[in-house]
Design a protein around this motif. Sequence first.
Motif, PDB file in Angstrom:
ATOM      1  N   GLY A  69       0.791  -1.228   0.000  1.00 34.09           N
ATOM      2  CA  GLY A  69       0.000   0.000   0.000  1.00 34.09           C
ATOM      3  C   GLY A  69       0.818   1.270   0.000  1.00 34.09           C
ATOM      4  O   GLY A  69       0.282   2.367   0.182  1.00 34.09           O
ATOM      5  N   LEU A  70       2.137   1.147  -0.216  1.00 28.97           N
ATOM      6  CA  LEU A  70       3.036   2.286  -0.044  1.00 28.97           C
ATOM      7  C   LEU A  70       2.989   3.271  -1.207  1.00 28.97           C
ATOM      8  O   LEU A  70       3.495   4.392  -1.072  1.00 28.97           O
ATOM      9  CB  LEU A  70       4.467   1.792   0.166  1.00 28.97           C
ATOM     10  CG  LEU A  70       4.704   1.141   1.530  1.00 28.97           C
ATOM     11  CD1 LEU A  70       6.080   0.476   1.585  1.00 28.97           C
ATOM     12  CD2 LEU A  70       4.585   2.177   2.651  1.00 28.97           C
ATOM     13  N   THR A  97       0.179   4.681  -2.440  1.00 24.98           N
ATOM     14  CA  THR A  97      -0.721   5.726  -1.934  1.00 24.98           C
ATOM     15  C   THR A  97      -0.100   6.441  -0.744  1.00 24.98           C
ATOM     16  O   THR A  97      -0.228   7.665  -0.596  1.00 24.98           O
ATOM     17  CB  THR A  97      -2.076   5.111  -1.547  1.00 24.98           C
ATOM     18  OG1 THR A  97      -2.652   4.461  -2.677  1.00 24.98           O
ATOM     19  CG2 THR A  97      -3.035   6.182  -1.053  1.00 24.98           C
ATOM     20  N   GLY A  98       0.581   5.684   0.129  1.00 23.09           N
ATOM     21  CA  GLY A  98       1.259   6.295   1.266  1.00 23.09           C
ATOM     22  C   GLY A  98       2.304   7.305   0.828  1.00 23.09           C
ATOM     23  O   GLY A  98       2.478   8.358   1.458  1.00 23.09           O
ATOM     24  N   LEU A 137       4.180   5.643   7.771  1.00 19.90           N
ATOM     25  CA  LEU A 137       3.836   5.164   6.442  1.00 19.90           C
ATOM     26  C   LEU A 137       3.108   3.823   6.506  1.00 19.90           C
ATOM     27  O   LEU A 137       2.087   3.623   5.847  1.00 19.90           O
ATOM     28  CB  LEU A 137       5.094   5.014   5.587  1.00 19.90           C
ATOM     29  CG  LEU A 137       5.526   6.203   4.732  1.00 19.90           C
ATOM     30  CD1 LEU A 137       6.931   5.981   4.203  1.00 19.90           C
ATOM     31  CD2 LEU A 137       4.557   6.429   3.584  1.00 19.90           C
ATOM     32  N   TYR A 158      -0.431   4.096   7.905  1.00 20.77           N
ATOM     33  CA  TYR A 158      -1.368   4.635   6.908  1.00 20.77           C
ATOM     34  C   TYR A 158      -1.592   3.645   5.766  1.00 20.77           C
ATOM     35  O   TYR A 158      -2.718   3.461   5.293  1.00 20.77           O
ATOM     36  CB  TYR A 158      -0.815   5.945   6.339  1.00 20.77           C
ATOM     37  CG  TYR A 158      -1.679   6.545   5.251  1.00 20.77           C
ATOM     38  CD1 TYR A 158      -2.738   7.390   5.548  1.00 20.77           C
ATOM     39  CD2 TYR A 158      -1.436   6.243   3.904  1.00 20.77           C
ATOM     40  CE1 TYR A 158      -3.539   7.925   4.550  1.00 20.77           C
ATOM     41  CE2 TYR A 158      -2.230   6.776   2.890  1.00 20.77           C
ATOM     42  CZ  TYR A 158      -3.273   7.618   3.218  1.00 20.77           C
ATOM     43  OH  TYR A 158      -4.063   8.147   2.234  1.00 20.77           O
ATOM     44  N   SER A 159      -0.518   2.993   5.340  1.00 23.78           N
ATOM     45  CA  SER A 159      -0.562   2.241   4.083  1.00 23.78           C
ATOM     46  C   SER A 159      -1.046   0.807   4.216  1.00 23.78           C
ATOM     47  O   SER A 159      -1.637   0.268   3.267  1.00 23.78           O
ATOM     48  CB  SER A 159       0.837   2.237   3.437  1.00 23.78           C
ATOM     49  OG  SER A 159       1.275   3.548   3.160  1.00 23.78           O
ATOM     50  N   MET A 206      -4.321  -0.063   3.160  1.00 27.07           N
ATOM     51  CA  MET A 206      -4.450  -0.034   1.707  1.00 27.07           C
ATOM     52  C   MET A 206      -4.161  -1.405   1.102  1.00 27.07           C
ATOM     53  O   MET A 206      -4.660  -1.729   0.017  1.00 27.07           O
ATOM     54  CB  MET A 206      -3.504   1.015   1.112  1.00 27.07           C
ATOM     55  CG  MET A 206      -3.733   2.431   1.618  1.00 27.07           C
ATOM     56  SD  MET A 206      -5.402   3.050   1.314  1.00 27.07           S
ATOM     57  CE  MET A 206      -5.414   3.104  -0.463  1.00 27.07           C
ATOM     58  N   LYS A 219      -9.497   8.433   1.732  1.00 27.86           N
ATOM     59  CA  LYS A 219      -8.098   8.777   1.474  1.00 27.86           C
ATOM     60  C   LYS A 219      -7.777  10.179   1.984  1.00 27.86           C
ATOM     61  O   LYS A 219      -6.717  10.419   2.549  1.00 27.86           O
ATOM     62  CB  LYS A 219      -7.794   8.671  -0.020  1.00 27.86           C
ATOM     63  CG  LYS A 219      -7.863   7.244  -0.559  1.00 27.86           C
ATOM     64  CD  LYS A 219      -7.591   7.190  -2.056  1.00 27.86           C
ATOM     65  CE  LYS A 219      -7.685   5.771  -2.571  1.00 27.86           C
ATOM     66  NZ  LYS A 219      -7.472   5.697  -4.037  1.00 27.86           N
ATOM     67  N   THR A 250      -8.441   5.152   6.225  1.00 27.10           N
ATOM     68  CA  THR A 250      -8.179   4.015   5.335  1.00 27.10           C
ATOM     69  C   THR A 250      -8.694   2.699   5.910  1.00 27.10           C
ATOM     70  O   THR A 250      -9.019   1.779   5.164  1.00 27.10           O
ATOM     71  CB  THR A 250      -6.669   3.900   5.055  1.00 27.10           C
ATOM     72  OG1 THR A 250      -5.951   3.906   6.295  1.00 27.10           O
ATOM     73  CG2 THR A 250      -6.194   5.064   4.198  1.00 27.10           C
TER      74      THR A 250
END
Length: 497
Positions: free
Chosen positions: A61-62, A64-65, A229, A232-233, A236, A371, A376
């Motif tokens: 998911g990085l 989008t991160g 990161l 957050y990711s 995702m 987002k 998330t």
Amino acid sequence: MNPLKRLASQTAIYGVSSVLGRFLNYLLVPFLTYTFAPAEYGVIAEFYAYMGFLAVVLMFGLETGYFRFRAGGEWPPEVVYGTVLRFLALTNIAFFLLIYVQREPIAELLRHSGHPEYVWWSAAILALDSVGSVAFARLRAEDRAKRFATLKLVEIGANVGLTIFFIYVCRRAFESDPQSLLGSLWNPSIGVGYVFIANLAASGLKLMLLAPQFRDGFGTFQAALFGRLLRYSLPMVVIGFAGIINEMLDRAALKYLLPFDDATNMAQLGIYSACYKLSILMGLFIQAFRYAGEPFFFSYAKQSDARQTYALVLNWFVICCVFLFLLVTLYLDLFQYFVGSAYREGLSVVPVLLLASLFLGIYVNLSIWYKLTDRTLMGAVVSLIGAGITIVLLLWWVPIYGYEGAAWAHLVCYGAMVAMSYLLGRRYYPVPYEVGRVLGYVILGVALYLASRWLVSVPGWNSLAAGTLCLAIFLLAVLLLDARRLTRRRGTGGVSS
């Protein structure tokens, strides 16, 4: 610059590269379906479905991160980039080594014990593409769409060219003289495996061409940033994995769910996968929009008219998608020749798959609510519910209705996700979407498709004439309902620059 013009310009550049590149790739569909039997083509579809699942996991998911924390301003962009790049490079190298060591047990588990090389070739492609995705994300964030497009075209061109070289040129040379230089490059036992070899070589070339984007990326890593990161990711990953379940689980699972013998199941998988490719125009547009839209939504979020602009974007996005739906379905009698005759029995799924893609595109637009508000985890819940719907419907419908059940499972899943995302978005990030207008265009598109099918049954009408009339009616409706409205909006200031 007008934000809509900027988004349209970026989408056009990404779209040209996607359309031209994927069109080259699209030409492989008739080439492969006219060359290989459905069961052989099914092997390609199966492995690329597996790769779709693993690609999501290996990106963590990085991507989008990276956009989120690069735009946040708390860390320099090069630090965010370096942190992401170093982590993904190490994890993907480790992944490849693990798969290579265990290639034979994995091949046996997948019922492909005769071709363990397919397993590690696929793993190598995944590792190279995952690392390359970070560099492509950097190009997108820096608005270097032209370089992005050029490299994508080179990669896809190399992939297509090498596929044709191995499967046509070398195969013909082998049939004429197995001892010749070109003939020696063809091994009949590899067969469709040359598709993986060509892809692997193209992915390696792409990574070499991305060297300038890697040059200053490996020297920085910020542990504190990395922790944020990941927090957050990682949701995702759940969102992406659930999305791949919705998008590709059918092709990974059909050979296990269909109620026939293995050979027939693989043939059915090949037919379904080839017909799935006929919905590629919609997929190309959605992909181009995603490339341009994600950085645009983040960078424009602080503007006073952001939400009104997002609503207008959705309106025109749906207009474009309905146009593509009609273009393919109204002229399906022409598009059918992109697949071999042995595959055309599955054409009935194409309109359903196109509608499903349309709803997926609407969901991509609506998903900005989680987002932009850092929710998330809630977005992951929506995706997981969608994945659950897909799994249940595949288990229920495929044994009864075959691959048609898989197509309808796509449509129901994405429709449910659109409804959930819209309702949650109204609460956490309200955008004044014109729901009636959006739904009206979708309903109009379906009605025109059904009307064309009815007209074909009327004496004196053929599919080309009926399709052209219905497409003209849609374009006239857009002109009357929205073209003038957009002109007035520009004239009064609206979202103009």
